[in-house]
Design an enzyme around this catalytic site. Structure first.
Site, PDB file in Angstrom:
ATOM      1  N   GLU A 125    -115.072 -71.364 -49.952  1.00  0.00           N
ATOM      2  CA  GLU A 125    -116.502 -71.706 -49.956  1.00  0.00           C
ATOM      3  C   GLU A 125    -117.019 -72.077 -51.340  1.00  0.00           C
ATOM      4  O   GLU A 125    -117.916 -72.910 -51.470  1.00  0.00           O
ATOM      5  CB  GLU A 125    -117.325 -70.558 -49.375  1.00  0.00           C
ATOM      6  CG  GLU A 125    -117.200 -70.403 -47.854  1.00  0.00           C
ATOM      7  CD  GLU A 125    -116.025 -69.533 -47.452  1.00  0.00           C
ATOM      8  OE1 GLU A 125    -115.214 -69.151 -48.332  1.00  0.00           O
ATOM      9  OE2 GLU A 125    -115.902 -69.232 -46.239  1.00  0.00           O
ATOM     10  N   PHE A 159    -119.845 -56.502 -38.128  1.00  0.00           N
ATOM     11  CA  PHE A 159    -118.722 -57.251 -38.678  1.00  0.00           C
ATOM     12  C   PHE A 159    -119.228 -58.493 -39.409  1.00  0.00           C
ATOM     13  O   PHE A 159    -120.036 -59.255 -38.878  1.00  0.00           O
ATOM     14  CB  PHE A 159    -117.759 -57.656 -37.555  1.00  0.00           C
ATOM     15  CG  PHE A 159    -116.588 -58.459 -38.062  1.00  0.00           C
ATOM     16  CD1 PHE A 159    -115.676 -57.891 -38.948  1.00  0.00           C
ATOM     17  CD2 PHE A 159    -116.412 -59.774 -37.668  1.00  0.00           C
ATOM     18  CE1 PHE A 159    -114.610 -58.633 -39.432  1.00  0.00           C
ATOM     19  CE2 PHE A 159    -115.345 -60.516 -38.149  1.00  0.00           C
ATOM     20  CZ  PHE A 159    -114.437 -59.941 -39.040  1.00  0.00           C
ATOM     21  N   GLN A 160    -118.767 -58.668 -40.618  1.00  0.00           N
ATOM     22  CA  GLN A 160    -119.143 -59.795 -41.477  1.00  0.00           C
ATOM     23  C   GLN A 160    -120.638 -59.899 -41.720  1.00  0.00           C
ATOM     24  O   GLN A 160    -121.182 -60.989 -41.897  1.00  0.00           O
ATOM     25  CB  GLN A 160    -118.583 -61.115 -40.926  1.00  0.00           C
ATOM     26  CG  GLN A 160    -117.057 -61.110 -40.988  1.00  0.00           C
ATOM     27  CD  GLN A 160    -116.445 -62.479 -40.818  1.00  0.00           C
ATOM     28  OE1 GLN A 160    -116.974 -63.329 -40.113  1.00  0.00           O
ATOM     29  NE2 GLN A 160    -115.313 -62.687 -41.464  1.00  0.00           N
ATOM     30  N   LYS A 208    -126.936 -65.776 -35.660  1.00  0.00           N
ATOM     31  CA  LYS A 208    -126.226 -66.526 -34.635  1.00  0.00           C
ATOM     32  C   LYS A 208    -127.062 -66.721 -33.367  1.00  0.00           C
ATOM     33  O   LYS A 208    -127.041 -67.791 -32.761  1.00  0.00           O
ATOM     34  CB  LYS A 208    -124.916 -65.811 -34.303  1.00  0.00           C
ATOM     35  CG  LYS A 208    -123.971 -66.654 -33.468  1.00  0.00           C
ATOM     36  CD  LYS A 208    -122.593 -66.020 -33.379  1.00  0.00           C
ATOM     37  CE  LYS A 208    -121.646 -66.926 -32.594  1.00  0.00           C
ATOM     38  NZ  LYS A 208    -120.294 -66.342 -32.516  1.00  0.00           N
ATOM     39  N   MET A 263    -110.583 -71.847 -75.421  1.00  0.00           N
ATOM     40  CA  MET A 263    -111.843 -71.437 -76.027  1.00  0.00           C
ATOM     41  C   MET A 263    -111.831 -69.941 -76.341  1.00  0.00           C
ATOM     42  O   MET A 263    -112.366 -69.507 -77.359  1.00  0.00           O
ATOM     43  CB  MET A 263    -113.016 -71.784 -75.107  1.00  0.00           C
ATOM     44  CG  MET A 263    -114.362 -71.654 -75.778  1.00  0.00           C
ATOM     45  SD  MET A 263    -114.497 -72.688 -77.256  1.00  0.00           S
ATOM     46  CE  MET A 263    -115.348 -74.123 -76.631  1.00  0.00           C
TER      47      MET A 263
HETATM   48  C1  LIG Z   1    -115.246 -68.019 -64.065  1.00  0.00           C
HETATM   49  C2  LIG Z   1    -115.131 -67.832 -65.539  1.00  0.00           C
HETATM   50  N1  LIG Z   1    -114.421 -66.796 -66.036  1.00  0.00           N
HETATM   51  C3  LIG Z   1    -114.302 -66.647 -67.372  1.00  0.00           C
HETATM   52  C4  LIG Z   1    -114.898 -67.509 -68.241  1.00  0.00           C
HETATM   53  C5  LIG Z   1    -114.782 -67.310 -69.744  1.00  0.00           C
HETATM   54  N2  LIG Z   1    -114.084 -68.446 -70.360  1.00  0.00           N
HETATM   55  C6  LIG Z   1    -114.734 -69.451 -70.981  1.00  0.00           C
HETATM   56  S1  LIG Z   1    -113.719 -70.654 -71.531  1.00  0.00           S
HETATM   57  C7  LIG Z   1    -112.347 -69.824 -70.991  1.00  0.00           C
HETATM   58  C8  LIG Z   1    -110.970 -70.395 -71.190  1.00  0.00           C
HETATM   59  C9  LIG Z   1    -110.797 -71.695 -70.524  1.00  0.00           C
HETATM   60  O1  LIG Z   1    -109.446 -72.069 -70.648  1.00  0.00           O
HETATM   61  P1  LIG Z   1    -108.961 -73.494 -70.154  1.00  0.00           P
HETATM   62  O2  LIG Z   1    -109.486 -73.807 -68.829  1.00  0.00           O
HETATM   63  O3  LIG Z   1    -107.468 -73.559 -70.291  1.00  0.00           O
HETATM   64  O4  LIG Z   1    -109.660 -74.497 -71.164  1.00  0.00           O
HETATM   65  P2  LIG Z   1    -109.451 -74.727 -72.731  1.00  0.00           P
HETATM   66  O5  LIG Z   1    -110.475 -73.896 -73.424  1.00  0.00           O
HETATM   67  O6  LIG Z   1    -108.038 -74.321 -73.072  1.00  0.00           O
HETATM   68  O7  LIG Z   1    -109.697 -76.175 -72.915  1.00  0.00           O
HETATM   69  C10 LIG Z   1    -112.718 -68.618 -70.392  1.00  0.00           C
HETATM   70  C11 LIG Z   1    -111.758 -67.636 -69.848  1.00  0.00           C
HETATM   71  C12 LIG Z   1    -115.653 -68.560 -67.672  1.00  0.00           C
HETATM   72  N3  LIG Z   1    -116.310 -69.445 -68.421  1.00  0.00           N
HETATM   73  N4  LIG Z   1    -115.733 -68.724 -66.331  1.00  0.00           N
END
Ligand SMILES: Cc1ncc(C[n+]2csc(CCOP(=O)(O)OP(=O)(O)O)c2C)c(N)n1
Lengths: 590, 197
Positions: free
Chosen positions: A61, A123-124, A173, A489
C-alpha cells in the site's frame, strides 16, 4: 443501512460502492492506485463493473500512496488511493504524512469494518481516522450512505484547494453495500472551509514599495509555486523578467523558474549553491513565494538573512510568521499574488533596475563554482553520473523522481529543470522508498515520457517490490541507482559529526540489481566505468521496459557544499572538512 | 492575566549572539508567557474535539482549561473555549493553526477583544464543624455562592464568576475544610447585541 430503506425506492439510488466510483468519475479521476482486502471488496466489485477508472494494482500500500503522489505532482491533479482496513490503512500512513508535508493533493479511500463492529477489535479493524488525524489534512468516517456522495466530493475539494494535502475517507463495509441517493459535485458547498486566494491590495502595494527600492533583492520560491499551477510559474518568470531580480528556490520548487536563465542562482539551503545562500544572507529585500522557511533552508535562524525586509506569499496563513518574522505578509494563491505584483510593477511604470553592484557580488560567489567536483577517469563520480544523465536526456520529455539521501541532493544540484511538475522528491518527510513508486505514478500519467528515479542503493530497496507493478502495467520507468554501497548521507554525517564511526550504515549483501531486474521481468544494466557510462545510459533510455541501472559510483564521495547544522547561510562548507567544524549544538540536530 | 516570565525554547529569532543556536533554534531565552482565552466556533462533527486537542498536543501547546458543548443544534455548531498560554508568537500560531482545521469556522481572541466576558462555575465541598463552618458560610455569601447540598458536617457551594474570583474563593475555603472541588473551565461570550456562531 440507515438511509437504504428509503433511498432504495428512488431511481437514482446506488450502492455505496457505486457512489464511490461515480464520484471518482465526476471528479475527473481516470487512474487510482490500490490494493484489495475484505473491507473494500464491494468497491472492488464496482471497479470490476466499469472501465472509466483504471485501477493500478500495487505490491504494497505504501507504493500506492507514493504512486498517487507522483501522479498528482506531475499532473497537477488529485492522486487517488484505495486500500483496505487495518494493515491496508496503516501501510498508507507514511505516504499520507509525506503528502501532508509536501502539500500534495491526495484522496485516500480506506475500507473499514461494518459500523456495528467498530470499536469491538474486529478482524482488521483499526482506528483509521484516529491514526491519520495527525498526518492528514482532513479525514472522514462515513457512517451513513446518504452522506457518502457529499463527503467524497468534499474530500476532493479539501484536498485540492487552499494548501493542498491528503484527505482520508474511511468507509465501513456495510456502507459500501447500502443504497443511497447520489449527488453530484456541484451541490457541494463547505460550511467552514473556504481558503483565501485573492491577495490584499494594500499588501501588494507595500510589497512593491519594498521591491522598487531594493538594491540587493532576491526571490526565494518554493513548492507552493508548483502547487499553484502553471500560471504561477509563468507569473514568477514574468516578474523576474520585469524586475531583473535573482531567483533561487527550495528543493520542492525546482522547475518553476528555468535553470538555464541567467537570473537563476540554483537551489538554496543545506546543500544549495554558494551564490543562492549568500544572496539570501546578504539581501536587503527577500520575496518568499510559496515556501515556508523550513529549517533545511534557513540554517541557523538567528543568523538568517539578518538585514532584509521580508515579503511572504503563502496560501496558508499559519506558514506566515511561523519560523521567521516577515514584514509584508500576503495570504493568497501564489499565481494570483505574483500576477498582482507584476501588474502593480507595470502600473507604476517601474523599470528594471541595473543592480550592478549586487550582480557583481553574486557573480563572485558564482565563480566559486560550489557544485564543482574533482573529475575521475577511474571511478564514476556520482555527480558526473547525474551530469551525463542530464546531458543525454535533454532532448527527451523527461520527469525525475528521487529517493532520499546524497543522490537526491546531487540530483537537485546537477539535473536542471526548465519546467514545473518535472521534479518529484520527498522534501518534507524525507521518505526513503518514495522515488520508485512515484516514478511509476508519473509514468502512469505520462505514458510516452522518459521517467527516471534517481535512487540510492539503500532507499530503492524499501519499495523495490513495485518493479513488479511497473512490469505488469508496462510502465517503463528507469531506476538509476547511484550505488555507493552505503547509506551515503548517513555515512557522511557519521564522518563529519560522529568521529568516522560508521555504525550500521554500510549496505551489506546488496542484491545483484541486474539479476533482480531480470527476475522481475525488467532489464538490468551495470556500469562501473566512466568511459562506458554514456553508452550504458543510452541503452537504458532506449530500453522499452522498466530498467534497474546499477551505477557503481565512488563510495566515499561527500555531498557539498553544505551548511552544517547550527550554522548560518554565510558559513557554508565548500569541500571536505574534519569533524571539528560542527558545533556541539549542531551535533544534536538531524 | 500575565504570568511571571518562564524559560522556554523560543521558536524564532532568538537574538542571543554567541549562542551556538541550531537549525531548529533551540536557544533558551526568557520570554513573557501570557494566558489567552480563545473561543472556537466549530462544525459539530464527530472527532472535532479530538482534532482540536490533538493539535495542541502535537504542536506542544498548553491547555489550561477547555469547555465544549453544542450551541446551535440546527446550525450544527459547537463552541469550544480554550484557555491556553504561551509567548505572543506562539499564541498567534495557535490561532492560525486552529483556523487551519477544516471544521473550525472562527476563532475569537476573547482576552484581547473588547467586550470579551469569561465565566467559570465551580462546585466546592467544604467539611467541618463549629467556627470554621460558620466562617465558610459567611464567606460564601460574600462571593454569592449558593449552597446546593448541606449535611451536619459539610456544605457544597456553587460559585460562578471570573476564574480569579473562583481561585480566590477556593483559597479562602482551603483552611476551612475544602475536601473536594470541581470546576467547569472557562466559558466565554462577547458583550453587546451582535452574536457569533
Ligand atoms: C524511511 C527512512 N528511513 C530512514 C531515513 C534516514 N536516512 C536518510 S538518508 C539515508 C541513507 C540513504 O542511503 P541511500 O539510499 O543509499 O542514498 P545515498 O545517501 O547513499 O545516496 C537514511 C537511512 C529516511 N530518510 N527514510
Amino acid at each position: 443501512m440507515d438511509g437504504s430503506t428509503k433511498a432504495d425506492t428512488t431511481a437514482t439510488s446506488l450502492t455505496g460502492a457505486e457512489i464511490v466510483l461515480r464520484a471518482l468519475v465526476d471528479q475527473g479521476v481516470d487512474t487510482i492506485f490500490g490494493y484489495p482486502g475484505g473491507a473494500v471488496l464491494p468497491i472492488y466489485d464496482a471497479i470490476h463493473a466499469q472501465d472509466a477508472v483504471r485501477h493500478i494494482l500495487v505490491r504494497h500500500e505504501q507504493g500506492a500512496g507514493h504512486m498517487a503522489e507522483g501522479y498528482a505532482r506531475s499532473t497537477g491533479k488529485c492522486g487517488v488511493v484505495l486500500v483496505t482496513s487495518g494493515p491496508g490503512a496503516t501501510n498508507m500512513v507514511t505516504p499520507i504524512a509525506d503528502a501532508l508535508m509536501d502539500s500534495i493533493p491526495m484522496v485516500v479511500i480506506t475500507g473499514q469494518v461494518p459500523t456495528h463492529l467498530i470499536g469491538s477489535d474486529a478482524f482488521q479493524e483499526c482506528d483509521t481516522v484516529g491514526i491519520t488525524r495527525a498526518c492528514a489534512k482532513h479525514n472522514y468516517l462515513v457512517k451513513d450512505v446518504t452522506q457518502l456522495a457529499r463527503i467524497m466530493h468534499e474530500a476532493f475539494y479539501v484536498a485540492t484547494t487552499g494548501r493542498p494535502g491528503p484527505v482520508v475517507v474511511d468507509i465501513p463495509k456495510n456502507v459500501q453495500f447500502a443504497k443511497g441517493a447520489y449527488v453530484g459535485p456541484d451541490a457541494i458547498q463547505h460550511r467552514t472551509y473556504s481558503p483565501r486566494t485573492e491577495p490584499n491590495d494594500r499588501r501588494i502595494e507595500e510589497a512593491v514599495d519594498l521591491l522598487a527600492r531594493a538594491e540587493r533583492p532576491v526571490i526565494y520560491s518554493g513548492g507552493g509555486v508548483i502547487n499553484s499551477g502553471p500560471a504561477a510559474s509563468a507569473a514568477l518568470r514574468a516578474l523576474a523578467k520585469a524586475t531583473g531580480f535573482p531567483v533561487t528556490s527550495t528543493l520542492m520548487g525546482l522547475g518553476a523558474f528555468p535553470a538555464s536563465d541567467p537570473q537563476w542562482l540554483g537551489m538554496l539551503g543545506m546543500h544549495g549553491s554558494f551564490e543562492a545562500n549568500n544572496a539570501m544572507h546578504d539581501c536587503d529585500v527577500m520575496l518568499c513565494v510559496g515556501a515556508r522557511f523550513d529549517d533545511r533552508v534557513t540554517g541557523r535562524l538567528d543568523a538568517f538573512s539578518p538585514a532584509s525586509k521580508k515579503i511572504h506569499i503563502d496560501i496558508d496563513p499559519s506558514s506566515i510568521n511561523k519560523n521567521v518574522r516577515v514584514d509584508v505578509p500576503i495570504v493568497a494563491d501564489c499565481a494570483r499574488a505574483l500576477e498582482a505584483l507584476g501588474a502593480a510593477w507595470a502600473r507604476r511604470r517601474l523599470r528594471r533596475p541595473s543592480l550592478k553592484v549586487w550582480w557583481s557580488e553574486i557573480d563572485a560567489w558564482r565563480a566559486r563554482r560550489s557544485f564543482a567536483f574533482p573529475p575521475s577517469t577511474k571511478v564514476i563520480k556520482p555527480q558526473y553520473a547525474i551530469e551525463r544523465l542530464y546531458q543525454l536526456t535533454r532532448d527527451r520529455d523527461v520527469y525525475i523522481t528521487t529517493e532520499v539521501g546524497q543522490h537526491q541532493m546531487w540530483a537537485a544540484q546537477h539535473f536542471h529543470f526548465e519546467a514545473p511538475n518535472r521534479w518529484m522528491t520527498s522534501g518534507g518527510l524525507g521518505t526513503m522508498g518514495y522515488g520508485l513508486p512515484a516514478a511509476i505514478g508519473v509514468q502512469a500519467a505520462h505514458r510516452d515520457a522518459l521517467v527516471i528515479d534517481i535512487a540510492g542503493d539503500a532507499s530503492v530497496q524499501m519499495t523495490m517490490q513495485e518493479m513488479s507493478t511497473a512490469v505488469q502495467y508496462g510502465l517503463p520507468v528507469k531506476i538509476f541507482i547511484l550505488n555507493n554501497q552505503w547509506m551515503g548521507m548517513v555515512r557522511q554525517w557519521q564522518q563529519l559529526l560522529h568521529g568516522e564511526r560508521y555504525s550500521q550504515s554500510y549496505s551489506e549483501s546488496l542484491p545483484d540489481f541486474v539479476k533482480l531486474a531480470e527476475a522481475y521481468g525488467g532489464h538490468g544494466i551495470m556500469c562501473d566505468d566512466p568511459a562506458k557510462l554514456d553508452d550504458a545510459i543510452r541503452e537504458m533510455v532506449a530500453t522499452p521496459k522498466p530498467v534497474l541501472f546499477d551505477c557503481r559510483v565512488e563510495q566515499a564521495e561527500n555531498c557539498f557544499p553544505m551548511i552544517p547544522s547550527g550554522a548560518a547561510h554565510n558559513e557554508m562548507i565548500l569541500g571536505d572538512i574534519s569533524g571539528d567544524e560542527v558545533s556541539d549544538a549542531g551535533r544534536v540536530l538531524v | 492575566m500575565t504570568r511571571a516570565p518562564r524559560t522556554r525554547a523560543r521558536p524564532a529569532r532568538a537574538a542571543v549572539k554567541d549562542d551556538p543556536a541550531s537549525a531548529y533554534d533551540m536557544t533558551e531565552v526568557a520570554e513573557e508567557i501570557e494566558s489567552r482565552t480563545l473561543a472556537c466556533i466549530v462544525d459539530n462533527e464527530p472527532g472535532v474535539l479530538a482534532r482540536v486537542v490533538g493539535l495542541f498536543s502535537a504542536r506542544g501547546y498548553n491547555i489550561e482549561s477547555l469547555t465544549v458543548a453544542e450551541t446551535d443544534r440546527n446550525a450544527h455548531s459547537s463552541r469550544i473555549t480554550i484557555v491556553t498560554s504561551g509567548t505572543d508568537h506562539v499564541l498567534e500560531q495557535i490561532e492560525q493553526q486552529l483556523l487551519r482545521l477544516v471544521p473550525v469556522a472562527r476563532v475569537i481572541d476573547v482576552t484581547n477583544s473588547t467586550g470579551g466576558i469569561e465565566r467559570e462555575l465551580a462546585l466546592v465541598k467544604v467539611a467541618g464543624v463549629g467556627e470554621k463552618r460558620v466562617e465558610a458560610l459567611r464567606l460564601s455569601e460574600i462571593f454569592r455562592a449558593r449552597v446546593i447540598d448541606t449535611t451536619n458536617e459539610s456544605f457544597i457551594f456553587e460559585v460562578t464568576g471570573a476564574s480569579q474570583k473562583i481561585d480566590q474563593f477556593i483559597e479562602l475555603m482551603r483552611p476551612l475544610g475544602l475536601v473536594e472541588l470541581s470546576r467547569t473551565g472557562v466559558l466565554s461570550i462577547q458583550r453587546g447585541k451582535e452574536g457569533v456562531g
